[in-house]
Every structure is written in structure tokens, then in C-alpha cells.
Design an enzyme around this catalytic site. Structure first.
Site, short mmCIF file in Angstrom:
data_model
loop_
_atom_site.label_atom_id
_atom_site.label_comp_id
_atom_site.label_asym_id
_atom_site.label_seq_id
_atom_site.Cartn_x
_atom_site.Cartn_y
_atom_site.Cartn_z
N GLU A 1 -6.34 -12.44 8.56
CA GLU A 1 -5.98 -12.49 7.14
C GLU A 1 -4.93 -13.57 6.86
O GLU A 1 -4.02 -13.38 6.06
CB GLU A 1 -5.47 -11.13 6.66
CG GLU A 1 -6.54 -10.05 6.66
CD GLU A 1 -6.07 -8.77 6.02
OE1 GLU A 1 -6.82 -8.20 5.22
OE2 GLU A 1 -4.95 -8.31 6.33
N GLU B 1 -4.60 4.28 0.77
CA GLU B 1 -5.01 3.05 0.10
C GLU B 1 -6.42 3.13 -0.46
O GLU B 1 -6.71 2.60 -1.53
CB GLU B 1 -4.91 1.88 1.09
CG GLU B 1 -5.43 0.56 0.56
CD GLU B 1 -5.39 -0.54 1.61
OE1 GLU B 1 -5.87 -1.65 1.30
OE2 GLU B 1 -4.89 -0.30 2.74
N LYS C 1 0.48 -8.42 14.20
CA LYS C 1 -0.76 -8.78 13.52
C LYS C 1 -0.86 -10.29 13.60
O LYS C 1 -0.01 -11.01 13.06
CB LYS C 1 -0.73 -8.31 12.06
CG LYS C 1 -1.93 -8.76 11.25
CD LYS C 1 -1.81 -8.29 9.80
CE LYS C 1 -2.99 -8.76 8.96
NZ LYS C 1 -2.87 -8.28 7.55
N ASP D 1 -12.10 -0.99 7.50
CA ASP D 1 -10.71 -0.99 7.04
C ASP D 1 -10.36 0.33 6.37
O ASP D 1 -10.21 0.38 5.14
CB ASP D 1 -10.49 -2.15 6.07
CG ASP D 1 -9.03 -2.32 5.68
OD1 ASP D 1 -8.16 -1.75 6.34
OD2 ASP D 1 -8.76 -3.06 4.71
N HIS E 1 -16.37 0.22 0.81
CA HIS E 1 -15.67 -0.93 0.22
C HIS E 1 -16.20 -1.32 -1.15
O HIS E 1 -16.40 -2.50 -1.45
CB HIS E 1 -15.73 -2.13 1.17
CG HIS E 1 -14.37 -2.70 1.47
ND1 HIS E 1 -13.44 -3.01 0.49
CD2 HIS E 1 -13.78 -3.02 2.65
CE1 HIS E 1 -12.35 -3.49 1.05
NE2 HIS E 1 -12.51 -3.50 2.37
N ARG F 1 0.83 -1.21 0.00
CA ARG F 1 0.00 0.00 0.00
C ARG F 1 0.86 1.26 0.00
O ARG F 1 0.48 2.30 0.54
CB ARG F 1 -0.96 0.02 1.18
CG ARG F 1 -1.77 -1.25 1.36
CD ARG F 1 -2.53 -1.63 0.10
NE ARG F 1 -3.35 -2.83 0.33
CZ ARG F 1 -4.01 -3.49 -0.62
NH1 ARG F 1 -3.93 -3.08 -1.88
NH2 ARG F 1 -4.72 -4.54 -0.34
N ARG G 1 -2.50 -5.61 17.31
CA ARG G 1 -3.53 -5.08 16.43
C ARG G 1 -4.87 -5.79 16.63
O ARG G 1 -4.92 -7.02 16.73
CB ARG G 1 -3.12 -5.20 14.96
CG ARG G 1 -1.92 -4.36 14.59
CD ARG G 1 -1.57 -4.53 13.12
NE ARG G 1 -2.26 -3.57 12.28
CZ ARG G 1 -2.90 -3.89 11.16
NH1 ARG G 1 -3.00 -5.14 10.79
NH2 ARG G 1 -3.46 -2.95 10.43
N ASN H 1 2.49 -7.67 8.02
CA ASN H 1 2.59 -9.02 7.47
C ASN H 1 4.08 -9.37 7.45
O ASN H 1 4.74 -9.33 6.42
CB ASN H 1 1.98 -9.08 6.07
CG ASN H 1 0.50 -8.75 6.08
OD1 ASN H 1 -0.24 -9.19 6.94
ND2 ASN H 1 0.06 -7.96 5.11
N ARG I 1 -18.56 -8.48 9.02
CA ARG I 1 -17.16 -8.27 9.35
C ARG I 1 -16.95 -7.08 10.28
O ARG I 1 -15.99 -7.05 11.05
CB ARG I 1 -16.37 -8.08 8.05
CG ARG I 1 -14.87 -8.03 8.26
CD ARG I 1 -14.19 -8.09 6.91
NE ARG I 1 -13.15 -7.09 6.81
CZ ARG I 1 -12.53 -6.77 5.69
NH1 ARG I 1 -12.87 -7.37 4.56
NH2 ARG I 1 -11.60 -5.85 5.67
#
Length: 709
Positions: free
Chosen positions: A303, A405, A299, A377, A528, A180, A336, A222, A348
Site C-alpha cells: 500500500e 472497519e 508493514k 482484508d 468488498h 479505522r 505483516r 502506517n 489480490r
């Protein structure tokens, strides 16, 4: 003396370079000469900078004042002795400062006093603090005052940061790809570290210090487990040394399964003693290299990332195990709360609250839970996250996204200060009316903080566009003071970046810009609706992804009867996660804010809105309003030609042209889709989309940045 001369030589090497073209590299620290009369007044009140301490942040403060005041006045300002107009800087360790009896108690190590005084019959300006980093922050405050055209002859400022952890999260990978990221490669050239220290590392730290940011998470949430290997820790150690004089601690994102991947264990179960021992040894190893290492960002169980959930453990059990490893060294765990797991929840927006709220009070004292500003998000508009106010026994820090993003990447002018102010000033009604999200962040007696997903990279202008610098700047200012106003911050940034005379027209462009993005992308609480993966461009029709909650149709639920996600008690009841007074207000379409109507309600296309128009006509009108606002920004910017240096003016003008075209794309594609879905004709007088719906559906942008690899 040799040590002092060494520091001054280093500062001159860094700061006394020849003037560069106006390409945005200097950010809000340009220090261009003031108008003659103002420059004369400042020069008379700032004749030299006096210090008698050698702590690195104090030396940096002196160097910054010399550099800044020399540029702003157009005449040399040097280190010197006390005389009329001297700026005297230091901490209470200095006998000169201690003798002044300034009100430093209660300011901690980062607060400062900035005051006009008389010492020995001479008028001086004093910057005093309990610790060296406070002096540095005070120096930058004085320079901001001068840059924005305010007087410095009657100063009486006492200030300290309201939040302890003010951290930029870099989503940077070891190969320099930035997830991002829209401003080039990662700043961190791991291949050349530690042997080569790019001067940009110092410039980055200096810019952060100027707005009070005191921490940097160097790598992606990540996370690669390689970041914890000795080879990378040697490089992290080098960055920590560069950042230290500027009051910035380094943090690392860690992969929860690292004990398996780089430790040779067969499990990462947080309740396994061997796992806990491995993390203790790793924390000891890091702190032996970096004594002021800040801690870990995690995190986990989200995901597809590994986490305590893989072993049937809670987030608290996972966080507390890491916290125990860091506690002897004063380190913290930022855990997080952005979670959505392999199972598919009914909504969600509810999952983070459902997983974390029952754990209130179960986290260790050096754990702070990092909560996004909204429950989905980083959307252009969301209600504030329901966890704020719902975990009174747990420190929470707000996470915002500085990189855009979901707001048009670097080419769309979208000042995010109003977005963050909207969240911070929201009333949680917990435990009582008037308790804002900002109040929740300032929870007394524990950790406090705010995190921003960084938008910096190797582009010369740092952030991918000139105006995206304002979001980096605003994040630092709001993390220092969560009650700061977005318009005042914009005015300071504009004056410092473009010149005091341009502040009014620049702020007039900035303040409506985020609402414009909301209007031409997702008005009235829609969210979204982006194309798959990269989130570049519209995709409200997407319905073929593996999980329901990856598809835009999941969020807007448009059909022949109406549009919107029913989050009332009749639907998913996500509204029930808020305080009862808000649940009642937002759960009724007649009292819910229209800007969030379709977030909480599925309503008829024919619903009468407060404007008197139907919902369908209002939706189309908002799309048109967004495009019109961008067109107005183009005209406003064009009128500044000749008042802004050609290079930066030309860049912004070209980006506004891109934004205008993409705003039209969003408007046309969404109107075409919703018209066909609803079966309704366009309202009278509305210009139809330039192409049929199938044309927009056929658009593919596989190489858009941020698409992953």
C-alpha cells in the site's frame, strides 16, 4: 514495609474510588454484588488474601482480589494471615508456595495453578505460579469464576497460555487520530506524556491482563518515523513502566525507511552495512530505556509503504536485518504478510501467498510472520488464509481486526467470536487432515502468537459501544486458547458485564449477530462491496477508482449471466493455493460451501441452491434474513428494559435502531443494484427497495470516520 504500604496506597487510590454510574467504563470487571446466598458462600471461602512477595504483578494480583471480592460479596476482604477461607498467592520463590509441591513444571512463566487445599488444617485457595505474572493471571481467573456464578470451594485448575505473543495492535497516530478507530481519539496523549500519566493507562493495562493480553503495539502500522526519535521514546518508556506490573510489553510499528528519515542515511537497503548498524544502534538505544521492550511490527512493501522491495530485496532479507538488531535483547519482529504492491496482480487474494510461501524457512528465529485471518482484508466472511499450513518452517501469527472497519463500525452489534472461531477451527489439511489453523499457530519449537487490531479509544465505554467490548474480551480469550469456543466466551462476558441472570438473553443476541451482518451486507461469499475509502455503506456499483482491485465491481463481477469471482483453475486459480483436498472441494460449485460460493465461483443467477431457490432468490432472501435478525435483536433487547441499568440499555437501544436502518440501507441498495445488473425481477412477495438505484448511488458520506486525511 514502606514499599508494601506504598503499593497498597497506590492500589487504593486507583481502585477504591467512589462508585460511578453504569456507563461501561468498568468493562467486564464491574464486580457488582452477587445475590445474597451466593455472596455469603463466596465470603466464607474468601476471607482474606495472603502474599509474602513484593513483585509488582503479585501486589497487583492481591489488590485486584481485594477489590473484586469486596465488591462481589458486599463486605470487606483484606490482606491478612492464613485462616479458613484465605486465598494464598505467590510463586515458587515463596517457601510457603514451594512447600506445596504443586504441578508447576511445564507451565512456563505465565501459567498458574488454582487449587482448593488445606494448609495447617485450614481450608484455603492457592494461586501459584512460576513467575509473578502467572499469579496475576490466576487471580483474574478466580475472579471470573466468582463473577460467573461458579463455586470456588473445589478448584483444581492448571492452565497456561497456548500462544506466546498475545498482542493488541493500535493503529494510533502521533496526533491521536486512530485509523479505522470508532471509539474516539487515541488513548495515548503524547503531548502530555511523560509528565502526565492518565489513569486510563493503568485501567487499560489492567483490562488487558484480565484476559491474558501481554503486548501492545502503540502506533499505526502506517508508521511515522518520529516514533523512533528520543522525544517519543521517552514517552514510550513511561507507558512501558505503567504497563509492566500488568505483564504487558510495549512494541512499536516502525517505518522501514526510518534510517533515511530520522537517521540521515541515503538508503534503507537491508543489505547495506550502514543500515544494519543504524538499526542495531536504535535497538540498543530503545532497550537501554526499556529493558523488556518487545520488538517491532512492520508493514513493508505494501500500500505504498517503503520496504525491502524498493531495493530488490525479499521480505525475509528485510525482516532478518531487523531481527539481528533485536536478537541480543530478546526482541522479536512481527512482519505483516498483508501485501499488495503497485503492480496489479490478476487476483489480490493470491498475492500474499505468492510473495511469502517461497520464503518458507528463510526467516530468522525471532521473526514471526503476521497473517490476516483471510486472504483479502478483514471482510465479514472470508475463507481462511492459504498461508496457514503452507509455511511449516516459519512461525505464523494470526492477525484479526477487533475494530469493526468492515462490520458496521461501533454502532452495529456484531460479536466477532464466531468469525474468529470459524477461522481457527478450519482444517488446513496440511500436513494432514485435522490440522487446524489453531494447530498451525501453535507450531512447536518457535514463536507463536495472535494479534488483534485494537478497538479502544477515549470514549467512556472504551470501544465505541457496550457490545464492542465483547470483541476485545473475546480476542484476549482466544489468543490465550485458540480452541476456546465463542459461545462459552460470550456467556462469560455477558455474565460479567450485564450480570449472571442476563447471560442467556444477551448471548442469544450475540451469537447470530455476525451472520446477520454478513447477510445484510455481502451474503454467499460476496466481499468488498463497500463505499470508497471509509468503507461505510454499500457501493457495489463503484467502478471508477484508479486500480481495478480498489473497485467493488472487481470482486463481484456481476453481469447479465451471473455473479461471483472465478477463483477456480479456469479463473485466477486462487483455490489452488489451498491443500489439494480443499482445492478440489472448493473448486467445484456443487461441493463448495454456499457461504463461500461467490468467493470462488462465477455462477448463473438461475443456479439452483440447496434451499431449492434460484441463486437470485437465495441472495435476496439472505438480505432479508439479515434485516430480520437485527429486528429480532431489537425486540430481544427491548424485553430487557428494567433488568439493565437505564444508561447502558438506552445506548444499546439507540445503536440497534441505527443498525436496523443501515441494514435496510444495505439490503435495499444491493438488491436494487443487482436487480438492474441481472435484469431480473424481484422474487414474488419481496418488498422492493424504498428508492430507485440512482438514489442510493447519490448517497455521499464524506465525513464518515475512518475515511483518512
Amino acid at each position: 514495609m514502606a514499599r508494601t504500604l506504598g503499593w497498597i496506597g497506590l492500589l487504593c487510590a486507583l481502585w477504591c474510588a467512589p462508585a460511578r454510574a453504569e456507563d461501561g467504563y468498568d468493562l467486564w470487571l464491574r464486580y457488582q454484588r452477587l445475590p445474597a446466598a451466593q455472596a455469603d458462600r463466596v465470603a466464607a471461602a474468601a476471607t482474606g488474601v495472603v502474599r509474602d512477595e513484593d513483585a509488582a504483578p503479585v501486589v497487583a494480583a492481591q489488590g485486584e482480589l481485594v477489590r473484586g471480592l469486596s465488591g462481589l460479596t458486599g463486605r470487606p476482604v483484606a490482606a491478612g494471615s492464613i485462616g479458613d477461607g484465605a486465598i494464598v498467592i505467590g510463586t515458587v520463590r515463596s517457601p510457603r508456595i514451594a512447600a506445596l509441591g504443586l504441578p508447576l513444571s511445564g507451565l512456563g512463566r505465565e501459567g498458574f495453578v488454582l487449587r482448593s487445599m488445606t494448609i495447617g488444617g485450614r481450608r484455603v485457595t492457592v494461586i501459584a505460579a512460576n513467575a509473578p505474572v502467572g499469579v496475576l493471571y490466576g487471580a483474574f481467573r478466580l475472579l471470573r469464576i466468582v463473577q460467573t456464578g461458579r463455586a470456588i470451594d473445589r478448584l483444581a485448575i492448571v492452565d497456561r497460555p497456548r500462544l506466546q505473543l498475545r498482542v493488541l495492535n493500535h493503529w494510533d497516530n502521533p496526533d491521536r487520530y486512530v485509523e479505522r478507530g470508532y471509539a474516539g481519539q487515541s488513548l495515548w496523549d503524547w503531548q502530555k506524556l511523560p509528565g502526565f500519566a492518565d489513569p486510563r493507562y493503568t485501567d487499560y493495562a489492567r483490562a488487558n491482563a484480565s484476559i491474558g493480553i501481554n503486548g501492545a503495539v502503540l502506533n499505526n502500522v502506517n508508521a511515522s518515523p518520529d516514533m523512533l526519535t528520543p522525544a517519543f521514546l521517552t514517552r514510550v518508556e513511561k507507558l512501558a513502566a505503567i504497563f509492566r506490573p500488568w505483564g504487558i510489553r510495549v512494541y512499536l510499528s516502525v517505518r522501514f525507511s526510518s534510517p533515511i528519515e530520522v537517521g540521515g542515511l541515503t538508503t534503507a537497503d537491508p543489505l547495506d552495512p550502514k543500515v544494519a548498524a543504524w538499526w542495531r544502534a536504535k535497538a540498543d538505544e530503545i532497550h537501554a530505556r526499556i529493558p523488556d521492550f518487545g520488538g517491532f511490527l512492520v508493514k513493508a512493501s505494501s500500500e505504498g509503504q517503503p520496504g525491502p522491495g524498493d531495493y530488490g530485496r525479499t521480505h525475509a532479507q528485510g525482516a532478518n536485518m531487523l531481527a539481528a538488531a533485536l536478537k541480543p535483547h530478546g526482541g522479536v519482529v512481527m512482519w505483516r504478510a498483508f501485501v499488495y504492491a503497485h503492480d496489479k496482480p490478476e487476483d489480490r487474494a493470491k498475492q500474499a501467498y505468492s510473495e511469502f510461501q517461497p520464503l518458507d524457512g528463510k526467516f530468522a528465529g525471532n521473526v514471526i510472520v503476521q497473517v490476516k485471518n483471510g486472504p483479502i482484508d478483514f471482510q465479514p466472511r472470508e475463507p481462511f488464509h492459504p498461508l496457514f499450513g503452507a509455511m511449516p518452517r516459519t512461525p505464523l501469527m494470526m492477525e484479526v481486526q477487533v475494530t469493526k472497519e468492515y462490520l458496521g463500525f461501533a454502532t452495529h452489534l456484531a460479536y466477532l467470536g464466531p468469525m474468529w472461531e470459524e477461522a481457527l477451527r478450519s482444517d488446513t489439511f496440511r500436513p494432514r487432515r485435522g490440522t487446524t489453523v489453531a494447530d498451525v499457530l501453535e507450531r512447536p519449537g518457535g514463536l507463536t502468537g495472535m494479534a488483534g487490531v485494537a478497538n479502544v479509544g477515549t470514549d467512556r465505554n472504551w470501544s465505541g459501544s457496550q457490545f464492542d467490548q465483547a470483541n476485545w474480551y473475546a480476542f484476549g480469550r482466544m489468543a490465550w486458547d485458540p480452541d476456546a469456543r465463542a459461545d462459552a466466551i460470550a456467556r462469560d462476558w455477558a455474565a460479567m458485564t450485564w450480570g449472571p441472570g442476563l447471560a442467556d438473553p444477551v448471548v442469544a443476541m450475540m451469537m447470530p449477530s455476525r451472520q446477520a451482518v454478513v447477510d445484510y451486507m455481502m451474503p454467499l461469499g460476496l466481499h468488498h462491496l463497500f463505499a470508497t475509502g471509509h468503507h461505510y455503506g454499500p457501493g457495489p456499483w463503484v467502478d471508477d477508482l484508479a486500480r481495478a482491485d480498489w473497485n467493488p465491481v472487481y470482486y463481484h463481477k456481476a453481469d447479465r449471466q451471473g455473479i461471483g469471482f472465478d477463483r477456480t483453475a479456469r479463473g485466477s486459480d486462487a483455490v489452488g493455493q489451498y491443500a489439494p483436498v480443499l482445492a478440489k472441494r472448493w473448486g467445484d460449485p456443487d461441493t463448495a460451501p454456499e457461504d463461500l460460493l461467490l468467493w470462488f465461483h462465477h455462477v448463473s443467477w438461475d443456479r439452483r441452491m440447496r434451499s431449492g431457490r434460484t441463486l437470485w432468490a437465495e441472495l435476496v432472501g439472505r438480505y432479508d434474513r439479515g434485516v430480520a435478525t437485527v429486528a429480532a435483536m431489537q425486540r430481544q433487547w427491548a424485553a430487557l428494559a428494567g433488568q439493565v441499568d437505564p444508561q447502558r440499555h438506552g445506548e444499546v437501544a439507540q445503536f440497534l435502531t441505527i443498525q436496523r436502518g443501515e441494514a435496510q440501507w444495505w439490503r435495499d441498495a444491493c438488491i436494487a443494484y443487482f436487480a438492474e445488473t441481472s435484469g431480473r425481477a424481484l422474487p414474488d412477495g419481496v418488498v422492493p427497495p424504498a428508492h430507485p438505484l440512482q438514489w442510493y448511488k447519490a448517497v455521499r458520506t464524506p465525513h464518515a470516520p475512518g475515511n483518512g486525511r
